[in-house]
Design a protein around this motif. Structure first.
Motif, short mmCIF file in Angstrom:
data_model
loop_
_atom_site.label_atom_id
_atom_site.label_comp_id
_atom_site.label_asym_id
_atom_site.label_seq_id
_atom_site.Cartn_x
_atom_site.Cartn_y
_atom_site.Cartn_z
N ILE A 184 0.83 -1.21 0.00
CA ILE A 184 0.00 0.00 0.00
C ILE A 184 0.87 1.25 0.00
O ILE A 184 0.58 2.22 -0.71
N GLN A 185 1.94 1.23 0.76
CA GLN A 185 2.85 2.39 0.77
C GLN A 185 3.49 2.58 -0.60
O GLN A 185 3.66 3.72 -1.07
N ALA A 186 3.83 1.48 -1.26
CA ALA A 186 4.45 1.56 -2.59
C ALA A 186 3.48 2.08 -3.65
O ALA A 186 3.90 2.61 -4.68
N ALA A 187 2.18 1.95 -3.38
CA ALA A 187 1.17 2.41 -4.34
C ALA A 187 1.05 3.92 -4.37
O ALA A 187 0.40 4.47 -5.28
N LYS A 188 1.64 4.60 -3.37
CA LYS A 188 1.67 6.07 -3.31
C LYS A 188 0.26 6.66 -3.46
O LYS A 188 -0.04 7.42 -4.39
N LEU A 189 -0.58 6.30 -2.52
CA LEU A 189 -1.97 6.75 -2.52
C LEU A 189 -2.15 8.09 -1.82
O LEU A 189 -3.25 8.65 -1.82
N GLY A 190 -1.08 8.58 -1.22
CA GLY A 190 -1.16 9.81 -0.44
C GLY A 190 -1.11 9.49 1.04
O GLY A 190 -1.55 8.42 1.48
N ALA A 191 -0.59 10.42 1.83
CA ALA A 191 -0.35 10.17 3.25
C ALA A 191 -1.64 9.88 4.02
O ALA A 191 -1.67 9.00 4.88
N VAL A 192 -2.70 10.60 3.72
CA VAL A 192 -3.94 10.46 4.49
C VAL A 192 -4.57 9.09 4.26
O VAL A 192 -4.89 8.36 5.21
N ILE A 193 -4.75 8.73 3.00
CA ILE A 193 -5.37 7.44 2.68
C ILE A 193 -4.49 6.29 3.17
O ILE A 193 -4.99 5.31 3.75
N THR A 194 -3.19 6.42 2.98
CA THR A 194 -2.27 5.37 3.43
C THR A 194 -2.38 5.17 4.93
O THR A 194 -2.35 4.03 5.43
N ASP A 195 -2.51 6.26 5.68
CA ASP A 195 -2.61 6.14 7.14
C ASP A 195 -3.91 5.45 7.55
O ASP A 195 -3.92 4.66 8.49
#
Length: 301
Positions: A184-195
């Motif tokens: 999920i972190q590698a997908a670079k979805l943005g800090a908020v969504i990733t959190d």
């Protein structure tokens, strides 16, 4: 109408002789005696209605020839229980903390079972997701109201049950969770969504560094934490799930493995495996790598 409902007596008997034991073996209620539950229900109509509703739901599963009849009764009794609870919201206080805790736990178990056992076979994945999000909203709503009185439970006879129900897994992630979070972190979805996804993954009750779901926990604590997961995840994650976002579905597939590991518990049944298959079919080959572990897990066990 007759003064005594034979159906209600049948359901009451079934709860006390069969359903309670099944929960005691697999659920947080194991630390709460049957006598405690019965005493609380006799003075709390909304709790009594929910006990009868859960008994009817169980009978709808174990007596398939009468499944429709008992399922209808379960739905009607549950609706009555919720209406009675909402009518008493303003009267909840420390003295009602025990019945409200029991009601929240039993209702949550009931609605999760309803969602898993009756919405994973036949209906589309989109229909299931909508029902799953509705289930979490109902369970969270009841807990939010009932939880206002729960401070007194810390010193009560059911303190152990309360701690299991309210606890969440630690911040340390197991190997499977770490691998999922890395994707999920590698997908670079943005800090908020990733959190939001990180918190949902962190709540999955895997044990330590093991890839085995809740392997080090007792069956009671394991199932209790599995039931509690949808309540503890961020609200935003549930929104992503309702939108059908692929990453949210992959996390749900990992949760489904937990359900599959405990498929002997009648509340879960075979829903876990069916859910993994449905998610894999929906996402297609592009997401095979993400779903490799959930798919392998349901094939191995």
């Amino acid at each position: 109408s007759p003064a005594v409902s034979m159906l209600h007596l049948e359901l009451y008997y079934h709860f006390t002789t069969t359903v309670f034991d099944s929960l005691a073996q697999r659920h947080e209620g194991s630390a709460t005696s049957l006598e405690t539950i019965i005493q609380a229900s006799l003075s709390t109509p909304y709790l009594m209605h929910e006990l009868l509703a859960l008994a009817a739901l169980h009978l709808s599963l174990v007596r398939p020839s009468q499944g429709t009849y008992y399922h209808t009764q379960a739905t009607q009794l549950q609706c009555q229980a919720i209406a009675l609870f909402r009518a008493r919201e303003e009267d909840l206080n420390a003295a009602t903390s025990l019945p409200t805790f029991l009601f929240s736990a039993i209702l949550g178990t009931h609605v999760l079972c309803e969602t898993l056992r009756f919405c994973t076979e036949g209906p589309s994945l989109a229909t299931f997701l909508a029902r799953f999000v509705q289930y979490t909203a109902l369970h969270r709503g009841v807990r939010a109201v009932a939880g206002r009185t729960w401070d007194t439970l810390r010193q009560s006879a059911i303190a152990a049950s309360w701690r299991v129900a309210e606890s969440t897994p630690g911040v340390a992630l197991g190997a499977v969770q770490q691998a999922l979070l890395a994707r999920i972190q590698a997908a670079k979805l943005g800090a908020v969504i990733t959190d939001h996804y990180r918190l949902a993954i962190q709540c999955l009750p895997f044990s330590g560094d093991s890839s085995e779901p809740v392997a080090s926990l007792t069956p009671q604590a394991s199932c209790s934490r599995i039931i509690a997961w949808p309540v503890h995840v961020p609200q935003e994650y549930l929104a992503y799930l309702g939108q059908g976002r692929p990453e949210a579905l992959v996390i749900l597939a990992h949760y489904a493995v937990l359900l599959h590991q405990h498929r002997g518990f009648w509340v879960f049944g075979d829903a876990g495996a069916g859910l993994v298959v449905a998610i894999a079919e929906h996402l297609g080959t592009e997401w095979e790598g993400w779903l490799a572990w959930p798919q392998a897990s349901i094939l191995e066990s």
